[in-house]
Scaffold this active site. Structure first.
Site, short mmCIF file in Angstrom:
data_model
loop_
_atom_site.label_atom_id
_atom_site.label_comp_id
_atom_site.label_asym_id
_atom_site.label_seq_id
_atom_site.Cartn_x
_atom_site.Cartn_y
_atom_site.Cartn_z
N LEU A 158 0.86 -1.18 0.00
CA LEU A 158 0.00 0.00 0.00
C LEU A 158 0.90 1.23 0.00
CD1 LEU A 158 -2.64 -0.92 2.76
CD2 LEU A 158 -2.95 -1.05 0.28
N ASP A 159 0.45 2.30 -0.62
CA ASP A 159 1.21 3.54 -0.58
C ASP A 159 1.37 4.01 0.87
OD1 ASP A 159 1.29 3.59 -3.35
OD2 ASP A 159 -0.52 4.80 -3.52
N LYS A 160 2.38 4.80 1.12
CA LYS A 160 2.66 5.29 2.47
C LYS A 160 1.42 5.87 3.13
CE LYS A 160 5.27 8.88 4.91
NZ LYS A 160 6.25 10.00 4.78
N ARG A 258 -5.70 5.75 -7.63
CA ARG A 258 -5.46 7.19 -7.70
C ARG A 258 -5.34 7.65 -9.15
NH1 ARG A 258 -0.31 7.70 -3.90
NH2 ARG A 258 -0.61 9.93 -4.31
#
Length: 344
Positions: A158-160, A258
């Site tokens: 997962l992205d930060k 996104r």
């Protein structure tokens, strides 16, 4: 199977523990009836706990020997009867990453895997600018045996600044199985996101994604050179100028949700890369304006995971609610919508 057991490994300060390394040594005899087959295919049959791609990588690295002679390429044919030895030295099984005592919110665990609820702000893997303080560092402290598994068992990311659920393998066999399940799109991953704009209905975005041609920090929809990417979404709740949606990934490209929602013209609220800057809806109540101005990360949460257990009977299903900052955004969006209805 206890699907919702919770264990939190906590510490008031991050404390470093010794590095953990593990050597791998595998020995076997090539079956006679495999004569003429590719080496990497035969190795995958002999050592099913390792993926074929991992074994092929070891061949290329020069750590695989047949009758004492270094194997050359993964595609080379075996003759049958050879003695194969694979010896991966300390530190080669996984990068030399320091174990650190960092809190983990474990929502499911057994001998084969973990499902974790990652908070927004926690980086998954060490990298440039983030050499420590990551989920991988935390996992090595939680279970030192994860040092013998690629990336300490992390099979997707997962992205930060995306919160929510991640699955982690606790054995090489589980790692191989989970990677295969992800590649075959067997793992159901559902996200919640707040996007700009009032969507009328759900839909599907089927658009290839690749690295942006001029900005290496961004991904973009590409007419050529991109990889297939498919996102399904449906409307959960509408607000005056925003929409809460559920997204389901068919693929798992970098920044996929996104990029796809920005491509539709409905970027995620707070997205610092694809959001197009701060947009304040006309006539919004002061509480909503305050929250939107302070929202510094994309409104994206990995809400649920569902998949057949890779090594046991049954299904693993875990669901977690949105975190506090996300819930606060939803609360003021509802307040803004309801106040506008009363005044109309």
């Amino acid at each position: 199977m206890d699907r919702f057991s919770t264990a939190v490994v906590d510490s008031s300060q991050v404390q470093q523990a010794p590095r953990h390394y593990m050597s791998i040594q595998l020995d076997a005899e090539i079956p006679m009836d495999t004569a003429g087959q590719r080496l990497d295919r035969v190795l995958a049959m002999l050592f099913p706990q390792h993926s074929r791609s991992r074994l092929a990588g070891w061949v290329r690295r020069g750590v695989v020997r047949l009758d004492g002679i270094q194997a050359v390429v993964p595609r080379q044919a075996v003759t049958g009867g050879e003695v194969v030895r694979i010896a991966v030295d300390d530190g080669e099984a996984t990068p030399q990453i320091m174990a650190e005592a960092i809190a983990l919110d474990i929502r499911y665990q057994d001998a084969d895997l973990l499902v974790l609820n990652k908070p927004a702000g926690l980086v998954v893997h060490p990298g440039a600018g983030n050499p420590q303080g990551t989920l991988q560092n935390a996992l090595l402290y939680f279970d030192s045996q994860l040092a013998g598994i690629p990336r300490a068992g992390i099979v997707h990311r997962l992205d930060k600044d995306t919160s929510g659920l991640l699955v982690v393998a606790r054995s090489l066999t589980a790692h191989t199985a989970l990677v295969a399940m992800l590649s075959r799109h067997i793992v159901q991953r559902r996200y919640q996101a707040v996007v700009r704009g009032r969507l009328i209905a759900g839909g599907t975005v089927d658009a290839p994604i690749g690295r942006h041609p001029s900005d290496r920090l961004r991904q973009s929809v590409r007419d050529s050179g991109g990889r297939w990417a498919l996102t399904r979404y449906r409307v959960i709740e509408r607000f005056r100028a925003h929409t809460l949606i559920q997204c389901e990934l068919e693929t798992g490209r970098t920044h996929q949700i996104r990029v796809h929602m920005a491509y539709l013209g409905n970027p995620l609220v707070g997205d610092p890369i694809y959001g197009g800057g701060l947009r304040l809806p006309s006539g919004a109540i002061p509480e909503l304006l305050e929250v939107l101005r302070g929202f510094r990360r994309q409104a994206l949460h990995a809400a649920s995971l569902r998949f057949p257990h890779p090594l046991q009977q049954g299904e693993v299903y875990v669901e977690v609610p949105v975190p506090k900052y996300f819930a606060q955004l939803l609360a003021v969006l509802r307040l803004d919508r309801d106040r506008a209805k009363r005044m109309s």
